[in-house]
Scaffold this motif. Structure first.
Motif, PDB file in Angstrom:
ATOM      1  N   LEU A  80       0.846  -1.191   0.000  1.00 41.00           N
ATOM      2  CA  LEU A  80       0.000   0.000   0.000  1.00 41.00           C
ATOM      3  C   LEU A  80       0.881   1.240   0.000  1.00 41.00           C
ATOM      4  O   LEU A  80       1.748   1.386   0.867  1.00 41.00           O
ATOM      5  CB  LEU A  80      -0.929   0.005   1.214  1.00 41.00           C
ATOM      6  CG  LEU A  80      -2.075  -1.015   1.146  1.00 41.00           C
ATOM      7  CD1 LEU A  80      -2.706  -1.217   2.512  1.00 41.00           C
ATOM      8  CD2 LEU A  80      -3.127  -0.562   0.145  1.00 41.00           C
ATOM      9  N   GLY A  81       0.680   2.115  -0.982  1.00 37.07           N
ATOM     10  CA  GLY A  81       1.526   3.291  -1.116  1.00 37.07           C
ATOM     11  C   GLY A  81       0.755   4.567  -1.365  1.00 37.07           C
ATOM     12  O   GLY A  81      -0.480   4.597  -1.325  1.00 37.07           O
ATOM     13  N   ALA A  82       1.501   5.640  -1.641  1.00 35.99           N
ATOM     14  CA  ALA A  82       0.929   6.979  -1.812  1.00 35.99           C
ATOM     15  C   ALA A  82       0.805   7.355  -3.284  1.00 35.99           C
ATOM     16  O   ALA A  82       1.617   6.947  -4.117  1.00 35.99           O
ATOM     17  CB  ALA A  82       1.801   8.001  -1.086  1.00 35.99           C
ATOM     18  N   HIS A  83      -0.218   8.170  -3.564  1.00 40.95           N
ATOM     19  CA  HIS A  83      -0.520   8.600  -4.941  1.00 40.95           C
ATOM     20  C   HIS A  83      -0.893  10.092  -4.956  1.00 40.95           C
ATOM     21  O   HIS A  83      -1.606  10.544  -5.833  1.00 40.95           O
ATOM     22  CB  HIS A  83      -1.665   7.736  -5.472  1.00 40.95           C
ATOM     23  CG  HIS A  83      -1.946   7.841  -6.939  1.00 40.95           C
ATOM     24  ND1 HIS A  83      -0.946   7.810  -7.898  1.00 40.95           N
ATOM     25  CD2 HIS A  83      -3.119   7.964  -7.615  1.00 40.95           C
ATOM     26  CE1 HIS A  83      -1.509   7.905  -9.103  1.00 40.95           C
ATOM     27  NE2 HIS A  83      -2.809   8.014  -8.961  1.00 40.95           N
ATOM     28  N   SER A  84      -0.405  10.829  -3.955  1.00 38.39           N
ATOM     29  CA  SER A  84      -0.714  12.239  -3.676  1.00 38.39           C
ATOM     30  C   SER A  84      -1.992  12.338  -2.859  1.00 38.39           C
ATOM     31  O   SER A  84      -2.760  11.372  -2.778  1.00 38.39           O
ATOM     32  CB  SER A  84      -0.839  13.088  -4.952  1.00 38.39           C
ATOM     33  OG  SER A  84      -2.152  13.039  -5.481  1.00 38.39           O
ATOM     34  N   ASP A  85      -2.231  13.495  -2.283  1.00 44.32           N
ATOM     35  CA  ASP A  85      -3.441  13.656  -1.466  1.00 44.32           C
ATOM     36  C   ASP A  85      -4.648  14.026  -2.318  1.00 44.32           C
ATOM     37  O   ASP A  85      -5.686  13.393  -2.250  1.00 44.32           O
ATOM     38  CB  ASP A  85      -3.212  14.728  -0.396  1.00 44.32           C
ATOM     39  CG  ASP A  85      -4.346  14.758   0.620  1.00 44.32           C
ATOM     40  OD1 ASP A  85      -4.603  13.705   1.235  1.00 44.32           O
ATOM     41  OD2 ASP A  85      -4.995  15.807   0.780  1.00 44.32           O
ATOM     42  N   LYS A  86      -4.512  15.044  -3.154  1.00 41.90           N
ATOM     43  CA  LYS A  86      -5.645  15.580  -3.917  1.00 41.90           C
ATOM     44  C   LYS A  86      -5.593  15.255  -5.407  1.00 41.90           C
ATOM     45  O   LYS A  86      -6.372  15.811  -6.179  1.00 41.90           O
ATOM     46  CB  LYS A  86      -5.705  17.099  -3.741  1.00 41.90           C
ATOM     47  CG  LYS A  86      -5.927  17.568  -2.309  1.00 41.90           C
ATOM     48  CD  LYS A  86      -7.335  17.271  -1.844  1.00 41.90           C
ATOM     49  CE  LYS A  86      -7.592  17.899  -0.478  1.00 41.90           C
ATOM     50  NZ  LYS A  86      -8.977  17.615  -0.012  1.00 41.90           N
ATOM     51  N   HIS A  87      -4.671  14.388  -5.815  1.00 43.83           N
ATOM     52  CA  HIS A  87      -4.518  14.011  -7.225  1.00 43.83           C
ATOM     53  C   HIS A  87      -4.240  15.247  -8.095  1.00 43.83           C
ATOM     54  O   HIS A  87      -4.933  15.533  -9.077  1.00 43.83           O
ATOM     55  CB  HIS A  87      -5.767  13.281  -7.737  1.00 43.83           C
ATOM     56  CG  HIS A  87      -5.473  12.324  -8.868  1.00 43.83           C
ATOM     57  ND1 HIS A  87      -5.646  12.658 -10.184  1.00 43.83           N
ATOM     58  CD2 HIS A  87      -5.010  11.046  -8.864  1.00 43.83           C
ATOM     59  CE1 HIS A  87      -5.325  11.630 -10.947  1.00 43.83           C
ATOM     60  NE2 HIS A  87      -4.925  10.640 -10.176  1.00 43.83           N
ATOM     61  N   LEU A  88      -3.180  15.948  -7.727  1.00 41.39           N
ATOM     62  CA  LEU A  88      -2.793  17.175  -8.424  1.00 41.39           C
ATOM     63  C   LEU A  88      -2.066  16.866  -9.730  1.00 41.39           C
ATOM     64  O   LEU A  88      -1.386  15.852  -9.846  1.00 41.39           O
ATOM     65  CB  LEU A  88      -1.863  18.007  -7.533  1.00 41.39           C
ATOM     66  CG  LEU A  88      -2.361  18.377  -6.132  1.00 41.39           C
ATOM     67  CD1 LEU A  88      -1.261  19.145  -5.393  1.00 41.39           C
ATOM     68  CD2 LEU A  88      -3.634  19.208  -6.208  1.00 41.39           C
ATOM     69  N   LEU A  89      -2.193  17.759 -10.680  1.00 38.29           N
ATOM     70  CA  LEU A  89      -1.390  17.689 -11.897  1.00 38.29           C
ATOM     71  C   LEU A  89      -0.132  18.514 -11.631  1.00 38.29           C
ATOM     72  O   LEU A  89      -0.209  19.721 -11.426  1.00 38.29           O
ATOM     73  CB  LEU A  89      -2.158  18.245 -13.103  1.00 38.29           C
ATOM     74  CG  LEU A  89      -1.414  18.192 -14.450  1.00 38.29           C
ATOM     75  CD1 LEU A  89      -1.079  16.747 -14.830  1.00 38.29           C
ATOM     76  CD2 LEU A  89      -2.248  18.853 -15.539  1.00 38.29           C
ATOM     77  N   LEU A 107       5.044  19.280  -1.337  1.00 40.73           N
ATOM     78  CA  LEU A 107       5.376  18.642  -0.067  1.00 40.73           C
ATOM     79  C   LEU A 107       4.170  18.587   0.867  1.00 40.73           C
ATOM     80  O   LEU A 107       3.925  17.565   1.518  1.00 40.73           O
ATOM     81  CB  LEU A 107       6.517  19.412   0.602  1.00 40.73           C
ATOM     82  CG  LEU A 107       7.069  18.819   1.901  1.00 40.73           C
ATOM     83  CD1 LEU A 107       7.550  17.391   1.680  1.00 40.73           C
ATOM     84  CD2 LEU A 107       8.208  19.687   2.433  1.00 40.73           C
ATOM     85  N   ARG A 108       3.413  19.675   0.919  1.00 40.79           N
ATOM     86  CA  ARG A 108       2.229  19.719   1.775  1.00 40.79           C
ATOM     87  C   ARG A 108       1.218  18.644   1.369  1.00 40.79           C
ATOM     88  O   ARG A 108       0.657  17.931   2.204  1.00 40.79           O
ATOM     89  CB  ARG A 108       1.594  21.106   1.725  1.00 40.79           C
ATOM     90  CG  ARG A 108       0.411  21.294   2.652  1.00 40.79           C
ATOM     91  CD  ARG A 108       0.073  22.758   2.821  1.00 40.79           C
ATOM     92  NE  ARG A 108      -0.179  23.431   1.552  1.00 40.79           N
ATOM     93  CZ  ARG A 108       0.622  24.351   1.018  1.00 40.79           C
ATOM     94  NH1 ARG A 108       1.726  24.713   1.666  1.00 40.79           N
ATOM     95  NH2 ARG A 108       0.332  24.925  -0.134  1.00 40.79           N
ATOM     96  N   ASP A 109       1.015  18.526   0.064  1.00 40.46           N
ATOM     97  CA  ASP A 109       0.071  17.536  -0.450  1.00 40.46           C
ATOM     98  C   ASP A 109       0.567  16.106  -0.185  1.00 40.46           C
ATOM     99  O   ASP A 109      -0.216  15.228   0.210  1.00 40.46           O
ATOM    100  CB  ASP A 109      -0.122  17.767  -1.952  1.00 40.46           C
ATOM    101  CG  ASP A 109      -1.098  16.801  -2.577  1.00 40.46           C
ATOM    102  OD1 ASP A 109      -2.317  17.015  -2.435  1.00 40.46           O
ATOM    103  OD2 ASP A 109      -0.653  15.826  -3.216  1.00 40.46           O
ATOM    104  N   LEU A 110       1.855  15.887  -0.391  1.00 38.87           N
ATOM    105  CA  LEU A 110       2.434  14.560  -0.180  1.00 38.87           C
ATOM    106  C   LEU A 110       2.318  14.141   1.287  1.00 38.87           C
ATOM    107  O   LEU A 110       1.935  13.006   1.599  1.00 38.87           O
ATOM    108  CB  LEU A 110       3.899  14.561  -0.612  1.00 38.87           C
ATOM    109  CG  LEU A 110       4.648  13.224  -0.525  1.00 38.87           C
ATOM    110  CD1 LEU A 110       4.034  12.193  -1.465  1.00 38.87           C
ATOM    111  CD2 LEU A 110       6.126  13.421  -0.843  1.00 38.87           C
TER     112      LEU A 110
END
Length: 239
Positions: A80-89, A107-110
């Motif tokens: 299970l991993g990370a894919h960003s918080d808000k799916h930003l471009l 960084l904030r989003d990550l």
């Protein structure tokens, strides 16, 4: 830029393929809004005794409708991993070196993504691989990811597996049969077959797409197993 380092292939600082000398494939699933394929995918992986890797956004981890699925994936020892918080471009589709986020925004989003993962007892240490939203990034994003002690990865190009989200009204629409064929054709044509491949599929797609590719996963896995491929988690593929 394509760079081969320690038998792994890198593009813009992100690892996009594992060892070309090993008949190993990492099945990777991403999720943001939808997860209707979760039950089918889990059942298929269970019956085929395959471990896969799942990269979800913070929004996905926050969604109470997906909580049971996430916990089951963790219990069954999938990655299970990370894919960003808000799916930003992160960067422009045409001018790839043109950033659409600042370093602090990235960084904030990550960090928000990893904050949500902590609620499932997923630590940063056991989730070092990061798959960027839209599967689109540049050298700056890779550099910032590395500064956080993480490793950016992306899918291996050459097949159309990542087009499983497309709907019939889109110009780039591909049917599940077309996607399946693109994978098996690539395996035959490429001198390295699917060795070290990171094969990306979505855990859920828009209701506007009724032709769900995850329904084809079982026969695909069986066919590739018959050709002596082994399916491994992303941390095993890139170990």
């Amino acid at each position: 830029m394509n760079i081969s380092r320690a038998q792994h292939t890198l593009i813009h600082g992100g690892t996009v393929r594992g060892d070309l000398g090993k008949r190993e494939i990492a099945l990777v699933f991403t999720g943001h809004e939808f997860a209707e394929g979760g039950e089918v995918i889990l059942r298929t992986l269970r019956s085929e005794k395959v471990k896969a890797s799942f990269f979800f956004t913070g929004e996905f981890y926050r969604n109470p409708s997906f909580e049971a699925l996430i916990r089951m994936l963790k219990t069954e020892k999938h990655y299970l991993g990370a894919h960003s918080d808000k799916h930003l471009l992160y960067c422009d589709w045409v001018k790839r070196d043109s950033l659409l986020v600042s370093g602090s925004e990235f960084l904030r989003d990550l960090k928000a993504n990893y904050h949500e993962m902590k609620k499932f007892d997923i630590t940063k240490k056991e989730a070092l691989y990061f798959l960027p939203p839209f599967e689109w990034y540049n050298d700056s994003i890779s550099f910032w990811t590395g500064q956080e002690g993480l490793k950016l990865i992306n899918f291996t190009s050459g097949t159309r597996s990542n087009a499983d989200y497309t709907t019939p009204d889109m110009k780039n629409y591909r049917s599940s049969r077309e996607i399946y064929k693109s994978i098996t054709d690539y395996e035959i044509k490429d001198k390295n077959g699917l060795n070290g491949f990171i094969l990306l599929v979505h855990i859920g797609v828009s209701p506007a797409r009724t032709d769900k590719f995850y329904q084809y996963l079982e026969p695909l896995i069986k066919e590739l197993k018959a050709k002596n491929y082994t399916f491994v988690r992303i941390d095993q593929l890139l170990r």
